[in-house]
Design an enzyme around this catalytic site. Structure first.
Site, short mmCIF file in Angstrom:
data_model
loop_
_atom_site.label_atom_id
_atom_site.label_comp_id
_atom_site.label_asym_id
_atom_site.label_seq_id
_atom_site.Cartn_x
_atom_site.Cartn_y
_atom_site.Cartn_z
N ARG A 68 0.98 -1.35 -0.04
CA ARG A 68 -0.02 0.10 -0.10
C ARG A 68 0.86 1.27 -0.03
O ARG A 68 0.41 2.19 -0.43
CB ARG A 68 -1.06 -0.28 1.12
CG ARG A 68 -1.98 1.05 1.30
CD ARG A 68 -3.08 0.64 2.00
NE ARG A 68 -2.85 0.05 3.16
CZ ARG A 68 -2.33 0.57 4.40
NH1 ARG A 68 -2.24 1.85 4.57
NH2 ARG A 68 -2.34 -0.15 5.68
N TYR A 122 -16.35 15.64 -16.63
CA TYR A 122 -16.66 14.20 -16.64
C TYR A 122 -17.85 13.99 -15.52
O TYR A 122 -17.63 14.35 -14.37
CB TYR A 122 -15.51 13.35 -16.35
CG TYR A 122 -16.01 11.79 -16.17
CD1 TYR A 122 -16.86 11.09 -17.02
CD2 TYR A 122 -15.39 11.00 -14.73
CE1 TYR A 122 -17.05 9.63 -16.89
CE2 TYR A 122 -15.61 9.78 -14.81
CZ TYR A 122 -16.51 9.07 -15.74
OH TYR A 122 -17.04 7.67 -15.57
N LYS A 220 -7.59 5.19 -20.16
CA LYS A 220 -7.89 5.43 -21.67
C LYS A 220 -6.74 5.47 -22.36
O LYS A 220 -6.17 4.66 -22.63
CB LYS A 220 -8.35 6.91 -21.19
CG LYS A 220 -9.44 7.13 -20.35
CD LYS A 220 -10.61 6.30 -20.41
CE LYS A 220 -11.69 6.46 -19.42
NZ LYS A 220 -12.61 5.48 -19.29
C1 LIG Z 1 -12.06 12.89 -18.35
C2 LIG Z 1 -12.06 11.70 -17.44
N1 LIG Z 1 -11.58 11.74 -16.28
C3 LIG Z 1 -11.43 10.78 -15.36
C4 LIG Z 1 -12.43 9.45 -15.60
C5 LIG Z 1 -12.21 8.58 -14.50
O1 LIG Z 1 -11.44 7.38 -14.88
P1 LIG Z 1 -11.77 6.14 -14.41
O2 LIG Z 1 -12.90 5.41 -15.07
O3 LIG Z 1 -10.55 5.27 -14.91
O4 LIG Z 1 -12.05 6.00 -12.96
C6 LIG Z 1 -12.86 9.32 -16.89
C7 LIG Z 1 -13.83 8.22 -17.07
O5 LIG Z 1 -14.36 8.06 -18.18
C8 LIG Z 1 -12.83 10.57 -17.93
O6 LIG Z 1 -13.40 10.47 -18.82
#
Ligand SMILES: Cc1ncc(COP(=O)(O)O)c(C=O)c1O
Length: 410
Positions: A68, A122, A220
């Site tokens: 951790r 988001y 992503k």
């Molecule tokens: C711009 C953006 N930031 C953060 C996230 C969150 O990422 P995660 O799904 O890996 O938690 C996403 C998820 O789609 C996103 O599109």
């Protein structure tokens, strides 16, 4: 030495030259090392000298002691992302949401403090502020970050711990003017936290524009293959790294070693993929913009985009990202569903940044947490479709979108 190109950094950065020393047999003691950082599953680490262990607990050494607190496979991935973003350190998390949460806590969000946040962000980030942090006494103000006087007024009024923006917003592709926002945030005593998931360091490195914490959903473009959930925060200032680390020792939202290994492998081809994503997206966006069945295309590379000039200047003029969104003309949920159901190549899946092309309906998924009136007011209408343009042949992507659009009216 001159700074290396992002293509070179992506291939080499972070690799930990772990030595393997056979303890028995004819090669005992003759060390060798794997080229690729291994996946280390060990939860605990021992040291011959207890003083070394004490140095780790005291923070004088960043060697691993307990999973951790850190893991060598994860450290390799963190070092690679830090190098790509031009930061001094990074901390990896089990998801992009955990990374955003960790960055906000490290930036000083606690009961009685505030966050000023881009209003078209988001959906889960919006919900984190509205539904989770709000119950813990953190107030949030949402503002259009393209309106700099409005941002300044919100900052001066709220005096927040953090200003939170996306370099390119999800799903409207608004471009944040990072240098100006950094000045405004710092002028109000706030940290600038930038989610660089859409833009990636291929387009821009927010730390170079004054950001304090740069966040990614590594799920992503960095991972890129739709097979790993992860997040990462990059900082310039070592004190910020300490803040992230101390928070996460208690949150425990660590990236697992297998995930770190996959994400690190993805990173090596990230600039190659990103270049192709951007070129394909430019072609698809231009095709959509010329189609009568489409009312509006949001893509910063189009000259008609309201912040095209800012995008050119901030992203270097050649690449504008792999994401686009568009409004169907006179379309709502039934038309969007018909479009999505007709697609064969472009997958209607809830993610982005993969090698595959993907379509998503924000009103149904990523932005479902927003009240419908709020969602529509900020421009995420019932006919808006988001595309993550993959690395396939653009002619095949366009043919599939044509198949979908041909079905919209019926
Ligand atoms: C711009 C953006 N930031 C953060 C996230 C969150 O990422 P995660 O799904 O890996 O938690 C996403 C998820 O789609 C996103 O599109």
């Amino acid at each position: 030495m001159a700074e290396q190109s992002i293509f070179t950094v992506a291939v080499h950065a972070g690799e930990q030259a772990a030595q393997i020393v056979p303890v028995a047999g004819p090669d005992a003691g003759r060390a060798y090392q794997p080229v690729v950082t291994p996946v280390h599953h060990s939860v605990a680490y021992t040291y011959a000298d207890t003083a070394d262990l004490d140095a780790v607990f005291a923070g004088a050494s960043q060697n691993p002691v307990y999973a951790r607190y850190g893991n060598p496979t994860v450290t390799a991935f963190e070092a690679a992302v830090a190098a790509l973003e031009g930061g001094s350190a990074a901390l990896a998390y089990s998801s992009g949401m955990a990374a955003i949460h960790g960055a906000l806590l490290a930036a000083g969000c606690r009961a009685g403090s505030a966050v000023v946040c881009a209003h078209d962000i988001y959906g889960a980030t919006y919900a984190l502020l509205r539904q989770l942090l709000a119950t813990q006494g953190v107030s949030a103000t949402f503002v259009d970050v393209a309106d700099l006087p409005a941002v300044e007024a919100a900052l001066q009024q709220a005096r927040p711990a953090a200003l939170l923006v996306e370099t390119m917003s999800n799903p409207l592709l608004k471009v944040a003017d990072l240098a100006h926002l950094a000045d405004l945030a710092h002028g109000a005593g706030a940290a600038l936290v930038v989610d660089n998931t859409f833009a990636t360091p291929m387009l821009c490195r927010p730390l170079d524009f004054g950001a304090d914490y740069v966040v990614h959903s590594a799920t992503k473009y960095l991972g890129g293959h739709g097979d790993v959930l992860g997040g990462v925060v990059v900082v310039r200032d070592r004190a910020h790294r300490t803040a992230l680390y101390e928070v996460n020792k208690l949150l425990g939202a660590n990236l697992a070693p297998d995930e770190a290994w996959l994400a690190h492998r993805g990173l090596k081809t990230f600039p190659l993929r990103m270049e192709r994503h951007c070129r394909n997206a430019a072609e698809v966006a231009a095709w959509l913009a010329a189609d009568d069945r489409v009312a509006k295309v949001n893509y910063p590379g189009l000259p008609a985009h309201p912040q095209h000039d800012l995008a050119r200047q901030q992203f270097g003029g050649a690449l504008f990202g792999g994401m686009a969104s568009f409004d169907l003309r006179d379309g709502g949920q039934p038309e969007v569903f018909r479009f999505m159901d007709r697609l064969r190549l472009v997958r209607p899946a809830t993610t982005l940044g993969d090698v595959y092309s993907l379509a998503l309906y924000p009103a149904m998924s990523s932005h479902r947490a927003l009240e419908p009136e709020t969602r529509r007011r900020i421009g995420i209408g019932d006919g808006l479709i988001r595309l993550s343009i993959g690395i396939e042949d653009p002619a095949d992507i366009i043919a599939d979108l044509e198949r979908g659009l041909s079905r919209v009216g019926r």
